[in-house]
Design an enzyme around this catalytic site. Structure first.
Site, PDB file in Angstrom:
ATOM      1  N   PRO A 138       0.793  -1.242   0.000  1.00 20.82           N
ATOM      2  CA  PRO A 138       0.000   0.000   0.000  1.00 20.82           C
ATOM      3  C   PRO A 138       0.816   1.278   0.000  1.00 20.82           C
ATOM      4  O   PRO A 138       0.356   2.316  -0.474  1.00 20.82           O
ATOM      5  CB  PRO A 138      -0.838  -0.119   1.277  1.00 20.82           C
ATOM      6  CG  PRO A 138      -0.074  -1.053   2.166  1.00 20.82           C
ATOM      7  CD  PRO A 138       0.580  -2.022   1.235  1.00 20.82           C
ATOM      8  N   ILE A 166      -4.488  -8.018  -2.948  1.00 19.16           N
ATOM      9  CA  ILE A 166      -4.024  -9.384  -3.176  1.00 19.16           C
ATOM     10  C   ILE A 166      -5.208 -10.269  -3.585  1.00 19.16           C
ATOM     11  O   ILE A 166      -6.065 -10.605  -2.766  1.00 19.16           O
ATOM     12  CB  ILE A 166      -3.334  -9.954  -1.925  1.00 19.16           C
ATOM     13  CG1 ILE A 166      -2.209  -9.014  -1.472  1.00 19.16           C
ATOM     14  CG2 ILE A 166      -2.820 -11.355  -2.217  1.00 19.16           C
ATOM     15  CD1 ILE A 166      -1.183  -8.694  -2.536  1.00 19.16           C
ATOM     16  N   GLY A 350     -27.878   2.195 -25.872  1.00 23.70           N
ATOM     17  CA  GLY A 350     -28.595   3.365 -25.377  1.00 23.70           C
ATOM     18  C   GLY A 350     -28.730   3.318 -23.869  1.00 23.70           C
ATOM     19  O   GLY A 350     -27.997   2.613 -23.168  1.00 23.70           O
ATOM     20  N   GLY A 351     -29.697   4.051 -23.347  1.00 23.32           N
ATOM     21  CA  GLY A 351     -29.869   4.146 -21.902  1.00 23.32           C
ATOM     22  C   GLY A 351     -30.136   2.824 -21.228  1.00 23.32           C
ATOM     23  O   GLY A 351     -29.716   2.596 -20.086  1.00 23.32           O
ATOM     24  N   GLU A 374      -1.675  -6.423 -13.528  1.00 24.62           N
ATOM     25  CA  GLU A 374      -0.305  -6.601 -14.033  1.00 24.62           C
ATOM     26  C   GLU A 374       0.330  -5.297 -14.514  1.00 24.62           C
ATOM     27  O   GLU A 374       1.118  -5.283 -15.456  1.00 24.62           O
ATOM     28  CB  GLU A 374      -0.271  -7.644 -15.165  1.00 24.62           C
ATOM     29  CG  GLU A 374      -0.919  -8.972 -14.838  1.00 24.62           C
ATOM     30  CD  GLU A 374      -0.328  -9.654 -13.615  1.00 24.62           C
ATOM     31  OE1 GLU A 374       0.396  -9.012 -12.847  1.00 24.62           O
ATOM     32  OE2 GLU A 374      -0.615 -10.835 -13.417  1.00 24.62           O
TER      33      GLU A 374
END
Length: 416
Positions: A138, A166, A350-351, A374
């Site tokens: 992190p 992970i 579309g929507g 990766e």
């Protein structure tokens, strides 16, 4: 392929073409049949049930890429990419399972002894033992930037540090973890360790609530003086990054590129079907030039990325020097292609395509994850540029620089 020798990472292995075509048909039938049913269940529950793992293992789908001498099916890498293309049209968690299990053995096998091969590699290839690749931290930038450290006391290492993002870090049996010897710097101080999932001194946080790839578990891990037997070290001290990057990262990037191709094919399939079925102002949507052109652009985009990915796969399979650069080129190109294709495919709907009731909605979400897996596009560009510029570093006899011939085929392999 006629090569008799099979290397530790499986290069040199292959199966006859008729057998391979039968296998392609079997995988396609599973993806389009049971695979679709599993996809609906995963999206509904947000988890991958144990029964799916059992079904994939029973069908032999978790041991396709490994050579027969490890208990695998013995596909060549290019053959394996043909199957990854199909698996990637299924749910992203299905793709993730077959991608990871069929790949982690590559990192380990060149560096293990016979005892470790029996204890870890063969069960991993069989799908009886799940190994989670545990590199990213992190507080650091790239995977190769490692702060987690170990100190050795007799036959035991004591591990302290943090890892995150992970994949399968919650449900795995072992973490294939990369750390460095306390006080060391550079790659020479790195080690690769198989850490038991239930070892003391480990805090596992489930971080599986993601935008896409629903069902695949992810973990953040904190280690505090966690004991790891020296016998669980893969390779020698100093081999950590070689294990992490050498036998795994290049073929894995190519596999992710082919995953992008397969998922783009699924998006295109959904868009074409919808365009042919949907009627506006009395005509099929596909008859509108704007829609037809978007689908044509998608088709060309997919074909180009697929060709580059297969070129990279053949380069790695043949052990050419430019395989590392080509793997990054394929991943960069395929990821950008997938972004364009899925966006156009959703637009064709579309929507209504924005609703979870439509399959394209899941495909659109899952596609975004490929841009991180990766290595980001920025990392891929770094690898490509390093290989490209490195061709000009050899001094000429007169003290100048010798430019290499144009084209990616001459670029040396490179690591991030």
């Amino acid at each position: 392929m006629t090569t008799a020798a099979i290397t530790a990472d499986g290069r040199g292995s292959s199966i006859p073409e008729p057998e391979y075509l039968d296998l392609l048909a079997a995988v396609t039938a599973w993806v389009e049949g049971p695979g679709e049913e599993w996809a609906g269940l995963i999206e509904t529950t947000g988890t991958v049930p144990d029964a799916l793992w059992k079904e994939l293992r029973g069908a032999g789908f978790l041991s396709l890429a490994a050579p027969a001498n490890l208990g695998g099916r013995g596909l060549s890498f290019v053959q394996w990419m043909g199957l990854m293309e199909i698996f990637s049209r299924s749910h992203a968690s299905v793709r993730m399972i077959v991608h990871v299990v069929n790949g982690t053995w590559r990192a380990m096998n060149p560096h293990v002894d016979d005892v470790q091969r029996r204890k870890f590699i063969r069960p991993s290839v069989a799908g009886d033992l799940l190994v989670a690749f545990t590199l990213t931290e992190p507080g650091n930038g790239t995977g190769a930037d490692i702060s987690s450290s170990v100190r050795r006391a007799g036959d035991t290492y004591y591990l302290t540090g943090r890892k995150h993002l992970i994949t399968f870090g919650v449900r795995c049996d072992y973490w294939l973890l990369f750390a460095r010897l306390a006080g060391s710097t550079g790659s020479g101080g790195t080690v690769a360790l198989l850490v038991d999932r239930h070892a003391p001194g480990v805090e596992v946080e489930d971080t599986s609530d993601t935008l896409g790839v629903r069902g695949t578990d992810h973990a953040s891990l904190t280690f505090t003086d966690t004991p790891v037997p020296v016998a669980n070290r893969i390779g020698e001290e100093g081999d950590g990054l070689a294990v992490a990057l050498g036998g795994f990262l290049t073929p894995s990037r190519i596999s992710v590129a082919m995953s992008c191709v397969g998922l783009a094919q699924r998006a295109q399939q959904l868009a074409v079907s919808y365009a042919l079925e949907r009627t506006t102002f009395g005509k099929p949507l596909a008859s509108r030039q704007a829609v037809a052109f978007a689908l044509a652009e998608n088709a060309a985009d997919i074909a180009a990325a697929r060709a580059l990915t297969l070129h990279a796969a053949a380069a790695w399979q043949d052990g050419t020097a430019d395989a590392g650069s080509l793997s990054s080129m394929a991943k960069l190109t395929a990821v950008d292609m997938l972004t364009r294709v899925t966006d156009k495919a959703l637009q064709v709907h579309g929507g209504v395509g924005y609703w979870k009731t439509m399959p394209i909605e899941r495909v659109y979400r899952d596609a975004r994850a490929q841009r991180f897996e990766e290595g980001t596009n920025e990392i891929q560009k770094t690898v490509i540029a390093r290989g490209l510029l490195g061709r000009f570093q050899a001094p000429a006899p007169d003290g100048g620089r010798v430019p290499a011939p144009a084209g990616p085929g001459t670029a040396p392999a490179a690591r991030p």
